[in-house]
Each structure stands twice: as C-alpha cells, then as structure tokens.
Design an enzyme around this catalytic site. Structure first.
Site, PDB file in Angstrom:
ATOM      1  N   ARG A  90       0.840  -1.219   0.000  1.00 40.09           N
ATOM      2  CA  ARG A  90       0.000   0.000   0.000  1.00 40.09           C
ATOM      3  C   ARG A  90       0.864   1.255   0.000  1.00 40.09           C
ATOM      4  O   ARG A  90       0.536   2.259  -0.620  1.00 40.09           O
ATOM      5  CB  ARG A  90      -0.916   0.029   1.235  1.00 40.09           C
ATOM      6  CG  ARG A  90      -2.072  -0.952   1.216  1.00 40.09           C
ATOM      7  CD  ARG A  90      -3.208  -0.592   0.304  1.00 40.09           C
ATOM      8  NE  ARG A  90      -4.001   0.530   0.728  1.00 40.09           N
ATOM      9  CZ  ARG A  90      -5.219   0.811   0.236  1.00 40.09           C
ATOM     10  NH1 ARG A  90      -5.768   0.030  -0.686  1.00 40.09           N
ATOM     11  NH2 ARG A  90      -5.881   1.856   0.633  1.00 40.09           N
ATOM     12  N   HIS A 124      -4.244  -1.665  -7.916  1.00 35.76           N
ATOM     13  CA  HIS A 124      -5.041  -1.970  -6.724  1.00 35.76           C
ATOM     14  C   HIS A 124      -4.175  -2.763  -5.766  1.00 35.76           C
ATOM     15  O   HIS A 124      -3.385  -3.609  -6.190  1.00 35.76           O
ATOM     16  CB  HIS A 124      -6.261  -2.826  -7.099  1.00 35.76           C
ATOM     17  CG  HIS A 124      -6.910  -3.471  -5.905  1.00 35.76           C
ATOM     18  ND1 HIS A 124      -7.854  -2.811  -5.142  1.00 35.76           N
ATOM     19  CD2 HIS A 124      -6.718  -4.676  -5.310  1.00 35.76           C
ATOM     20  CE1 HIS A 124      -8.220  -3.605  -4.142  1.00 35.76           C
ATOM     21  NE2 HIS A 124      -7.538  -4.740  -4.218  1.00 35.76           N
TER      22      HIS A 124
HETATM   23  N1  UDP Z   1     -12.253   5.569  -6.676  1.00 32.65           N
HETATM   24  C1  UDP Z   1     -12.659   6.651  -7.416  1.00 32.65           C
HETATM   25  N2  UDP Z   1     -13.107   7.768  -6.765  1.00 32.65           N
HETATM   26  C2  UDP Z   1     -13.169   7.842  -5.405  1.00 32.65           C
HETATM   27  C3  UDP Z   1     -12.752   6.736  -4.659  1.00 32.65           C
HETATM   28  C4  UDP Z   1     -12.298   5.620  -5.319  1.00 32.65           C
HETATM   29  O1  UDP Z   1     -12.609   6.621  -8.646  1.00 32.65           O
HETATM   30  O2  UDP Z   1     -13.588   8.898  -4.872  1.00 32.65           O
HETATM   31  C5  UDP Z   1     -11.776   4.358  -7.379  1.00 32.65           C
HETATM   32  C6  UDP Z   1     -10.233   4.276  -7.447  1.00 32.65           C
HETATM   33  O3  UDP Z   1      -9.870   3.684  -8.692  1.00 32.65           O
HETATM   34  C7  UDP Z   1      -9.919   3.375  -6.276  1.00 32.65           C
HETATM   35  C8  UDP Z   1     -11.104   2.396  -6.315  1.00 32.65           C
HETATM   36  O4  UDP Z   1     -12.209   3.205  -6.679  1.00 32.65           O
HETATM   37  O5  UDP Z   1      -8.653   2.749  -6.409  1.00 32.65           O
HETATM   38  C9  UDP Z   1     -11.387   1.695  -5.000  1.00 32.65           C
HETATM   39  O6  UDP Z   1     -11.600   2.652  -3.993  1.00 32.65           O
HETATM   40  P1  UDP Z   1     -11.041   2.460  -2.517  1.00 32.65           P
HETATM   41  O7  UDP Z   1     -11.694   3.496  -1.666  1.00 32.65           O
HETATM   42  O8  UDP Z   1     -11.176   1.037  -2.112  1.00 32.65           O
HETATM   43  O9  UDP Z   1      -9.493   2.864  -2.664  1.00 32.65           O
HETATM   44  P2  UDP Z   1      -8.180   1.965  -2.743  1.00 32.65           P
HETATM   45  O10 UDP Z   1      -8.338   0.846  -1.729  1.00 32.65           O
HETATM   46  O11 UDP Z   1      -8.064   1.453  -4.165  1.00 32.65           O
HETATM   47  O12 UDP Z   1      -7.048   2.897  -2.389  1.00 32.65           O
HETATM   48 MG    MG Z   2      -9.890  -0.496  -1.369  1.00 35.45          MG
END
Ligand code: UDP
Ligand code: MG
Length: 168
Positions: A90, A124
């Site tokens: 991460r 991801h």
């Molecule tokens: N995402 C987005 N807009 C937002 C939040 C998330 O387009 O406001 C998309 C982005 O590609 C992100 C994915 O949705 O990686 C999954 O969101 P999450 O909150 O799980 O974030 P991550 O775990 O990927 O950091």
């Molecule tokens: Mg996530």
C-alpha cells in the site's frame, strides 16, 4: 507478520505499458510473488471485487474501468507474500487519489483523474487482512497459488473442461 495481499495492475497500467515499471517498484518490497495471471474481468467479478463501493456515485464508471472498457480488456492479478505485505505494498502504491498521492509512489507517478471523476490510479492493493483474503479467493483458486495461504478442501467435480487439441 507474514501476510498475503492482492495486487491488480489495472487496465490503464496495461494500456500505458507500465507493467514492468510497476513490478520493478513492487520488487523494492522484497516480497515474494506467489501467484500471477492475466484476467479478462467479467462484470460479476468486477462487482464482487468492488462490492463495498456499490452505493458510490462513481460505481458504474469504476466497474467499466476495471473491466477495461476505457483501456484494454485485461488486468494483471498477483499475490504478494511476506512480512507485512499489506502495508508495504500500500505504501509504494500511494494514496487512492492520484493527485494526493506522493509523487514518487506508483499512483502519484502514473495515476490521473478522468473528466468523469474516476481515479485511474493504475494499481489496486488490498487494504487489510480481511479484504486480502476475500479478494485473493475471488481472483485465484488454491492451485494457482504456490503457498498454502488459506485452508482448502478437496471436492469431487464432474464438469467438462477445455484442453489442447493436440499435444504431448
Ligand atoms: N475511486 C474513485 N473515486 C473515489 C474513490 C475511489 O474513482 O472517490 C476508485 C479508485 O480507482 C480506487 C477504487 O475506486 O482505487 C477503490 O476505492 P477504494 O476506496 O477502495 O481505494 P483503494 O483501496 O483502491 O485505495
Ligand atoms: Mg480499497
């Protein structure tokens, strides 16, 4: 603590030929790759993967994004395994919003926000151990992972399968 985590190089990462760069960045973690495959993501898999976000306004665009409707219809899925794997991966990925991500992180370097507001952030990575288990079990079967990371059982199946027409 030994952990496993799911990594997806998303369709924008593949379209922009970033696979090598991203894998090189991830190799800084010194974690082991214990599974890898190229996947054409079905709507079912996409929706299950992002089930926690199903009420978000960007959900439909996110599903189209991960299915490759905006780039290439493929994702590279990997499982990284080793000490503190979840946090290490991460950290190298950077923040979800590519504009807020550290500029030397993968998302900071390669991500963008589309005019529709979707974060195309190239990668991801599972956020915690519960997500990692759920996600890894969604993307991989036990025989596709070279470590025994979760308990398995053997069941008898009688289904048809496709094999090579000719060969050894
Ligand atoms: N995402 C987005 N807009 C937002 C939040 C998330 O387009 O406001 C998309 C982005 O590609 C992100 C994915 O949705 O990686 C999954 O969101 P999450 O909150 O799980 O974030 P991550 O775990 O990927 O950091
Ligand atoms: Mg996530």
């Amino acid at each position: 603590m030994i952990q496993q985590t799911l990594v997806l190089i998303k369709p924008d990462g593949l379209k922009k030929s970033l696979t090598g760069n991203i894998l090189t960045r991830l190799s800084e973690t010194k974690l082991d790759i214990v599974a890898a495959r190229i996947v054409q993501v079905s709507r079912k898999l996409a929706e299950e993967h992002y089930i926690a976000l199903k009420d978000k306004p960007f959900f439909e665009d996110l599903i189209k994004y991960i299915m490759g409707e905006y780039h290439k219809k493929k994702v590279m899925a990997l499982v990284y395994w080793g000490d503190d794997a979840i946090e290490k991966v991460r950290k190298i990925c950077g923040a979800t919003n590519p504009e807020e991500a550290d500029s030397i992180s993968i998302r900071g370097a390669y991500g963008r926000i589309t005019t529709k507001g979707v974060y195309e952030n190239a990668i991801h990575a599972s956020a915690n151990m519960a997500d990692a288990e759920r996600e890894i079990k969604l993307w991989f079967g036990p025989d596709e992972i070279i470590e025994d990371i979760y308990p398995t059982k053997t069941v008898k199946t009688a289904c048809e399968k496709r094999v090579w027409e000719k060969g050894a």
